[in-house]
Each structure stands twice: as C-alpha cells, then as structure tokens.
Design a protein around this motif. Structure first.
Motif, PDB file in Angstrom:
ATOM      1  N   GLU A  85     -15.770  57.616 -55.533  1.00  0.00           N
ATOM      2  CA  GLU A  85     -17.154  58.100 -55.666  1.00  0.00           C
ATOM      3  C   GLU A  85     -17.784  58.335 -54.295  1.00  0.00           C
ATOM      4  O   GLU A  85     -18.524  59.285 -54.096  1.00  0.00           O
ATOM      5  CB  GLU A  85     -17.995  57.123 -56.487  1.00  0.00           C
ATOM      6  CG  GLU A  85     -17.585  57.009 -57.958  1.00  0.00           C
ATOM      7  CD  GLU A  85     -17.779  58.304 -58.747  1.00  0.00           C
ATOM      8  OE1 GLU A  85     -18.533  59.182 -58.304  1.00  0.00           O
ATOM      9  OE2 GLU A  85     -17.150  58.438 -59.818  1.00  0.00           O
ATOM     10  N   LEU A  86     -17.488  57.440 -53.359  1.00  0.00           N
ATOM     11  CA  LEU A  86     -18.003  57.610 -51.996  1.00  0.00           C
ATOM     12  C   LEU A  86     -17.493  58.912 -51.390  1.00  0.00           C
ATOM     13  O   LEU A  86     -18.253  59.687 -50.788  1.00  0.00           O
ATOM     14  CB  LEU A  86     -17.569  56.418 -51.126  1.00  0.00           C
ATOM     15  CG  LEU A  86     -17.796  56.582 -49.622  1.00  0.00           C
ATOM     16  CD1 LEU A  86     -19.282  56.607 -49.286  1.00  0.00           C
ATOM     17  CD2 LEU A  86     -17.110  55.463 -48.841  1.00  0.00           C
ATOM     18  N   TYR A  87     -16.199  59.137 -51.563  1.00  0.00           N
ATOM     19  CA  TYR A  87     -15.564  60.346 -51.015  1.00  0.00           C
ATOM     20  C   TYR A  87     -16.222  61.599 -51.610  1.00  0.00           C
ATOM     21  O   TYR A  87     -16.589  62.525 -50.891  1.00  0.00           O
ATOM     22  CB  TYR A  87     -14.074  60.269 -51.358  1.00  0.00           C
ATOM     23  CG  TYR A  87     -13.224  61.381 -50.818  1.00  0.00           C
ATOM     24  CD1 TYR A  87     -12.732  61.349 -49.521  1.00  0.00           C
ATOM     25  CD2 TYR A  87     -12.874  62.460 -51.629  1.00  0.00           C
ATOM     26  CE1 TYR A  87     -11.921  62.366 -49.037  1.00  0.00           C
ATOM     27  CE2 TYR A  87     -12.066  63.472 -51.149  1.00  0.00           C
ATOM     28  CZ  TYR A  87     -11.590  63.422 -49.852  1.00  0.00           C
ATOM     29  OH  TYR A  87     -10.790  64.427 -49.389  1.00  0.00           O
ATOM     30  N   ASP A  88     -16.398  61.596 -52.927  1.00  0.00           N
ATOM     31  CA  ASP A  88     -17.009  62.753 -53.592  1.00  0.00           C
ATOM     32  C   ASP A  88     -18.448  62.951 -53.122  1.00  0.00           C
ATOM     33  O   ASP A  88     -18.890  64.072 -52.874  1.00  0.00           O
ATOM     34  CB  ASP A  88     -16.984  62.568 -55.122  1.00  0.00           C
ATOM     35  CG  ASP A  88     -15.573  62.656 -55.689  1.00  0.00           C
ATOM     36  OD1 ASP A  88     -14.667  63.119 -54.969  1.00  0.00           O
ATOM     37  OD2 ASP A  88     -15.373  62.256 -56.855  1.00  0.00           O
ATOM     38  N   THR A  89     -19.184  61.835 -52.999  1.00  0.00           N
ATOM     39  CA  THR A  89     -20.587  61.931 -52.592  1.00  0.00           C
ATOM     40  C   THR A  89     -20.699  62.477 -51.168  1.00  0.00           C
ATOM     41  O   THR A  89     -21.532  63.351 -50.890  1.00  0.00           O
ATOM     42  CB  THR A  89     -21.267  60.542 -52.677  1.00  0.00           C
ATOM     43  OG1 THR A  89     -21.122  60.081 -54.017  1.00  0.00           O
ATOM     44  CG2 THR A  89     -22.735  60.600 -52.318  1.00  0.00           C
ATOM     45  N   ALA A  90     -19.856  61.967 -50.268  1.00  0.00           N
ATOM     46  CA  ALA A  90     -19.889  62.449 -48.876  1.00  0.00           C
ATOM     47  C   ALA A  90     -19.578  63.944 -48.827  1.00  0.00           C
ATOM     48  O   ALA A  90     -20.217  64.700 -48.082  1.00  0.00           O
ATOM     49  CB  ALA A  90     -18.886  61.665 -48.025  1.00  0.00           C
ATOM     50  N   ASN A  91     -18.622  64.372 -49.650  1.00  0.00           N
ATOM     51  CA  ASN A  91     -18.270  65.793 -49.670  1.00  0.00           C
ATOM     52  C   ASN A  91     -19.428  66.651 -50.159  1.00  0.00           C
ATOM     53  O   ASN A  91     -19.727  67.699 -49.586  1.00  0.00           O
ATOM     54  CB  ASN A  91     -17.041  66.012 -50.566  1.00  0.00           C
ATOM     55  CG  ASN A  91     -15.754  65.570 -49.879  1.00  0.00           C
ATOM     56  OD1 ASN A  91     -15.741  65.376 -48.663  1.00  0.00           O
ATOM     57  ND2 ASN A  91     -14.706  65.406 -50.649  1.00  0.00           N
ATOM     58  N   ILE A  92     -20.087  66.194 -51.215  1.00  0.00           N
ATOM     59  CA  ILE A  92     -21.214  66.970 -51.754  1.00  0.00           C
ATOM     60  C   ILE A  92     -22.342  67.023 -50.716  1.00  0.00           C
ATOM     61  O   ILE A  92     -22.934  68.074 -50.466  1.00  0.00           O
ATOM     62  CB  ILE A  92     -21.704  66.352 -53.087  1.00  0.00           C
ATOM     63  CG1 ILE A  92     -20.634  66.551 -54.163  1.00  0.00           C
ATOM     64  CG2 ILE A  92     -23.029  66.969 -53.538  1.00  0.00           C
ATOM     65  CD1 ILE A  92     -20.833  65.692 -55.403  1.00  0.00           C
ATOM     66  N   ARG A 164     -16.195  62.090 -42.714  1.00  0.00           N
ATOM     67  CA  ARG A 164     -15.891  63.370 -43.366  1.00  0.00           C
ATOM     68  C   ARG A 164     -16.561  64.475 -42.554  1.00  0.00           C
ATOM     69  O   ARG A 164     -17.638  64.260 -41.985  1.00  0.00           O
ATOM     70  CB  ARG A 164     -16.413  63.383 -44.812  1.00  0.00           C
ATOM     71  CG  ARG A 164     -15.855  62.297 -45.696  1.00  0.00           C
ATOM     72  CD  ARG A 164     -14.407  62.522 -46.091  1.00  0.00           C
ATOM     73  NE  ARG A 164     -14.216  63.771 -46.783  1.00  0.00           N
ATOM     74  CZ  ARG A 164     -13.109  64.521 -46.679  1.00  0.00           C
ATOM     75  NH1 ARG A 164     -12.112  64.155 -45.905  1.00  0.00           N
ATOM     76  NH2 ARG A 164     -13.004  65.648 -47.347  1.00  0.00           N
ATOM     77  N   LEU A 165     -15.957  65.648 -42.548  1.00  0.00           N
ATOM     78  CA  LEU A 165     -16.404  66.714 -41.641  1.00  0.00           C
ATOM     79  C   LEU A 165     -16.629  68.028 -42.380  1.00  0.00           C
ATOM     80  O   LEU A 165     -15.979  68.288 -43.402  1.00  0.00           O
ATOM     81  CB  LEU A 165     -15.342  66.967 -40.572  1.00  0.00           C
ATOM     82  CG  LEU A 165     -14.932  65.770 -39.705  1.00  0.00           C
ATOM     83  CD1 LEU A 165     -13.654  66.085 -38.945  1.00  0.00           C
ATOM     84  CD2 LEU A 165     -16.059  65.397 -38.745  1.00  0.00           C
TER      85      LEU A 165
END
Ligand code: SF4
Ligand code: SF4
Length: 293
Positions: A85-92, A164-165
């Motif tokens: 969820e963290l990964y998805d949130t950072a991406n969004i 994330r970039l």
C-alpha cells in the motif's frame, strides 16, 4: 492579457523560476527535487539514444527529478500488504505531483511533459521487454539526488534507496544541480546477501553490480500473486540514509542478515514480531498459494 502556452513570462529569471519550482514541488509533497541538464545524458553516453529525454520529448532542456521517501519501518515489513500500500500510495503521489508540475510549467509558458514512475502494464510485459521507455534511476543520478549502488538502486543521502522517483521534462533551461561525486555505496554486500533470489552480483570493475532482472521479476510475480508486491528487500537493508538516524536504527544490520535463517528456525522469533505480525494478515503466505491466485 492572458499568456499563450508557449510565451515566456515577461522578464523570467531562470534562478527565480528554479526557486518557484522547488517551492511548488515541496508544497505539493516532494521530499527531493533535483535538476539535470539534458546534455548530461549525451555527455555520459551510457543510456542508449532512444531512451534519452529528447527522444521522448524533443523540447527538453532540463529534467526535474522528484523523490518521495518511504518510511523505513514500513519498508522493513516487506513483503506485506502494508509495504504494498505504501508503494502504491507513493507512486500515486508522485504521478500527481508531476502532473501538477507539468501544468504549472505549461501555464508559465514552458512546454513540459512527465514520464510516469513505473512504465510497464504488467510484470509479464516487463519480463518480455525488460525495460521501461525511460529510466528514473539514471535521471536521479544526473539530477544530483544520489549515486547508483551495487544493488542498481539510486542511493540518496536522505533515504538511502528507500525513495520513489519521477521525472518531469521541461523546455525551461534551468541551472543543473551539482552531481554527487563520492560514491554513497560502501559495498557492504547486505543487498547481495539478503536478496531472496541471489539476483545481485558484485563486479570487480565497477560499483554497480550485475542484476538478474528475470530472477527479480519472478520474485515480483510471486509476490503479486500473494498480494504483497513489491519485494524491495535490497532497499530495506541498505545502510545508507539519514532516515536510519531518524528511526534510531544504526545497528540493525545483524538482524537483517540473520532474518531468513532465524524465521526458518522459529517463525515466531520475538526479535522479528513487529514485522511478522503485519506479514501474517492481508496477503497469502507462500504455502497458501493456489494455481488460480
Ligand atoms: S527487489 Fe528483491 S529480488 Fe529484486 S534484487 Fe532486490 S532483493 Fe533481490
Ligand atoms: S546494501 Fe551495501 S552494497 Fe548494497 S547498495 Fe547499499 S551500501 Fe551498497
């Protein structure tokens, strides 16, 4: 009078514009903002021409690279639903900041464009064509945000590789950020030792290791089926980053290095309880996977 989309604002000063861009990105939620002149891709030469910024957006003068740090204790739970969820949130978040920055720059009269933070529709597609059309890790390096470590990740002074970039290409010519000259990777080999697929191989002739992208993608496919993609163990264990000081985690390396052995011997080992508790819920265990999951 309203400005047309390609007109430069009257008396635009590149230093002032850069200051406004940084202020805008920080206000929107970026933790890191770096500026790479488009010439850095040509001067360094390792990125094939069709993957360089002007091949995607010919008006590019500057690539603005934005980063969001991933909170270390959440990354440490990987693989888990919490990390996913963290990964998805950072991406969004990153996509939204980049989209807003492009509109901000367009309104100021500088045509701009962004390349989304991942750039593949599925891991099956990625496995068939093992690249995205543009690479943010190299862009982050050219924008002075960090150096590329043995793990092939961008290591930043602030977050190590827990970042994330995303990249925004703009026609505005802005002063590039100084690149970090001293390698941040200390070749501790933690990423090599902890990778569950032995996908990272050190090399004698350079810092950046060889990465078995197929093995890494197969790990990601397994975790996708378990609903806890991505892996990110190499980012978790990297000792670089001021975030370790914030979370007072200077001497956690032994714990990382003996994690798989300790949990194989005792899945309820109390030293790992904060991570294993989170892993127990919200995602399939490996032994629960069925063909149709
Ligand atoms: S993401 Fe996981 S499988 Fe891939 S290189 Fe890093 S540790 Fe290894
Ligand atoms: S874990 Fe160690 S060897 Fe791997 S990238 Fe980080 S500093 Fe370099």
């Amino acid at each position: 009078m309203k400005k047309g989309p390609h007109e430069k604002p009257p008396g635009a000063d590149p230093g002032e514009l850069k200051r406004r861009i940084i202020e805008f990105c920080i206000q929107q939620g970026a933790d890191l903002v770096g500026f790479a002149s488009v010439d850095r891709w040509d001067e360094e030469g390792s990125v094939p021409p069709e993957f360089r910024p002007r091949a995607l957006f010919p008006d590019t003068e500057t690539v603005i690279v934005l980063g969001i740090g991933m909170p270390l204790p959440i990354v440490e739970t990987t693989p888990s639903i919490l990390h996913k969820e963290l990964y998805d949130t950072a991406n969004i978040e990153l996509d939204q900041i980049a989209f807003r920055l492009v509109r901000f720059l367009n309104k100021l009269g500088y045509p701009s464009y962004y390349f989304t933070r991942d750039g593949y529709g599925s891991l099956k597609v990625l496995k068939k064509r093992m690249a995205a059309a543009f690479g943010h890790v190299k862009a982050g390096y050219f924008a002075g945000l960090g150096t590329i470590g043995l793990s092939n990740n961008l290591l930043t002074p602030e977050f190590g590789s827990r970042v994330r970039l995303i990249s925004v290409f703009t026609s505005a010519r802005l002063e590039p950020s100084p690149m970090i000259e001293k390698e941040l990777c200390i070749r501790c080999l933690a990423c090599v030792k902890c990778c569950p697929k032995q996908a990272i191989k050190p090399r004698k002739d350079r810092i950046v290791g060889d990465l078995d992208k197929i093995a890494c993608t197969e790990m990601a496919q397994e975790l996708t089926r378990r609903r806890c993609y991505p892996c990110g163990i190499c980012t978790k264990v990297c000792p670089i980053g001021a975030d370790r000081k914030l979370y007072k985690q200077k001497s956690v390396m032994k714990k990382y290095l003996r994690e798989s052995e300790a949990l194989a011997a005792d899945p309820d080992d109390p030293a790992y309880r904060t991570w294993t508790h989170v892993r127990k819920y919200g995602a399939w265990r490996k032994d629960e996977l069925k063909e149709d999951d």
